[in-house]
Design a protein around this motif. Structure first.
Motif, short mmCIF file in Angstrom:
data_model
loop_
_atom_site.label_atom_id
_atom_site.label_comp_id
_atom_site.label_asym_id
_atom_site.label_seq_id
_atom_site.Cartn_x
_atom_site.Cartn_y
_atom_site.Cartn_z
N ALA A 11 0.60 -0.83 -0.22
CA ALA A 11 0.18 0.21 -0.06
C ALA A 11 0.52 1.24 0.12
N PRO A 12 0.30 2.11 -0.80
CA PRO A 12 1.27 3.64 -0.28
C PRO A 12 1.26 4.59 1.17
N VAL A 13 2.44 4.60 1.22
CA VAL A 13 2.56 4.79 2.90
C VAL A 13 3.13 6.28 2.81
N TYR A 14 2.39 7.36 3.71
CA TYR A 14 3.47 8.70 4.06
C TYR A 14 3.97 8.42 5.23
N LEU A 15 5.37 9.12 5.85
CA LEU A 15 5.66 9.22 6.75
C LEU A 15 5.55 10.23 7.53
N THR A 16 4.68 10.49 8.78
CA THR A 16 4.84 12.33 9.18
C THR A 16 5.84 11.78 10.09
N PHE A 17 7.08 12.37 10.99
CA PHE A 17 7.76 12.29 12.15
C PHE A 17 7.80 14.02 12.98
N ASP A 18 6.67 14.07 14.33
CA ASP A 18 7.04 14.51 14.20
C ASP A 18 7.80 14.44 15.73
N ILE A 19 9.17 15.67 16.15
CA ILE A 19 10.72 15.77 16.17
C ILE A 19 9.89 15.66 18.63
N ASP A 20 8.51 15.99 18.10
CA ASP A 20 8.47 15.73 19.66
C ASP A 20 8.25 14.09 20.54
N GLY A 21 7.87 13.85 19.12
CA GLY A 21 7.81 12.16 18.96
C GLY A 21 9.29 11.62 20.06
N LEU A 22 9.69 12.34 19.94
CA LEU A 22 11.26 11.53 20.81
C LEU A 22 11.45 12.65 22.03
N ASP A 23 12.10 12.12 23.44
CA ASP A 23 12.39 12.56 24.33
C ASP A 23 12.90 14.19 24.11
N PRO A 24 12.52 14.65 24.81
CA PRO A 24 13.15 16.31 24.96
C PRO A 24 14.75 15.94 25.13
N ALA A 25 15.05 15.41 25.77
CA ALA A 25 16.54 14.84 26.22
C ALA A 25 17.62 14.59 24.84
N PHE A 26 16.84 13.84 23.89
CA PHE A 26 17.70 14.25 22.43
C PHE A 26 16.80 15.64 21.16
N ALA A 27 15.21 15.85 21.70
CA ALA A 27 15.09 16.75 20.41
C ALA A 27 14.18 17.98 21.46
N PRO A 28 14.96 18.98 22.32
CA PRO A 28 13.89 20.25 23.44
C PRO A 28 13.81 20.92 22.67
N GLY A 29 14.24 21.22 21.37
CA GLY A 29 13.94 22.71 20.48
C GLY A 29 12.45 22.62 19.91
N THR A 30 11.31 21.85 20.44
CA THR A 30 10.16 22.31 20.11
C THR A 30 9.04 22.34 20.77
N GLY A 31 8.16 22.85 20.29
CA GLY A 31 7.23 23.88 21.08
C GLY A 31 6.03 22.51 22.27
N THR A 32 6.93 21.49 21.63
CA THR A 32 5.79 20.68 22.59
C THR A 32 6.23 19.49 23.60
N VAL A 33 6.82 20.08 24.46
CA VAL A 33 7.74 19.33 24.78
C VAL A 33 6.68 18.01 25.88
N GLU A 34 7.62 17.00 25.44
CA GLU A 34 6.59 15.84 26.42
C GLU A 34 8.05 14.86 27.07
N VAL A 35 8.05 14.78 27.68
CA VAL A 35 8.94 13.48 28.51
C VAL A 35 8.30 12.45 28.62
N GLY A 36 9.74 11.39 28.33
CA GLY A 36 9.57 10.01 28.41
C GLY A 36 9.12 9.27 27.09
N GLY A 37 10.46 10.64 25.86
CA GLY A 37 9.79 9.79 24.84
C GLY A 37 10.71 8.93 24.12
N LEU A 38 11.09 8.99 22.71
CA LEU A 38 11.59 7.85 21.95
C LEU A 38 12.91 8.26 22.01
N THR A 39 13.64 7.57 21.78
CA THR A 39 15.22 8.17 21.85
C THR A 39 15.93 8.30 20.14
N SER A 40 16.66 8.76 20.55
CA SER A 40 17.21 9.04 18.47
C SER A 40 17.44 7.75 17.68
#
Length: 174
Positions: free
Chosen positions: A91-120
């Motif tokens: 099937a055709p697939v679209y990949l959308t990656f919101d940087i806040d899916g990652l933990d702010p330890a790896f990606a703090p530069g977002t407006g919607t920080v949530e702890v406990g996220g994925l690693t880089s």
């Protein structure tokens, strides 16, 4: 089309601040417009202190596979991506990656920080795990330069986008 959505937030709200079209509503609108193959929608990394337990049920009730962040802790996501590849098939697939899916330890530069996220590394496993899919497009969103004082979030975002380009299907020269 199928969808792989990496994010801290489900983006399935009916409204945000009284608006039907907002950054937290796109996948509800996509379902309403019959743009998604619901049983081929995968949301990975969802979490957040502003959510109630039922907030992820809207997608699940429509056939989405929701993999909350805590289900990903301390493990490789390569097996998850192998399962997703099988379930999506050709099937055709679209990949959308919101940087806040990652933990702010790896990606703090977002407006919607949530702890406990994925690693880089898990982010790379997800993107690299899309190799072989009929990937028709992708994006990376929510990097916010004013909050990215070290530049690490932009660097990680750029690397993830590069990796996305590397897994795009190649056209044959026939």
């Amino acid at each position: 089309m199928a969808l792989i959505h990496i994010d801290a937030h489900s983006d399935t709200n009916d409204e945000m601040f009284g608006e039907k079209i907002a950054h937290g509503t796109p996948f509800r609108r996509a379902v309403e417009d019959k743009l998604l193959i619901n049983d081929k929608v995968f949301q990975v990394g969802l979490r957040g202190t502003g959510y109630a337990p039922d907030d992820f049920e809207w997608g699940r009730s429509r056939g989405f596979t929701v993999v909350q962040a805590h289900e990903c802790w301390h493990k490789s996501l390569s097996p998850l991506m192998a399962d997703i590849r099988v379930r999506i098939g050709d099937a055709p697939v679209y990949l959308t990656f919101d940087i806040d899916g990652l933990d702010p330890a790896f990606a703090p530069g977002t407006g919607t920080v949530e702890v406990g996220g994925l690693t880089s590394m898990q982010g790379l496993e997800i993107v690299r795990g899309c190799a072989g899919l009929n990937l028709v497009g992708g994006d990376l969103v929510e990097v916010s330069p004013p909050y990215d004082t070290s530049g690490n979030t932009a660097l990680l975002g750029a690397n993830l986008l590069y990796e996305m380009l590397c897994v795009l299907p190649r056209k044959s020269k026939s």
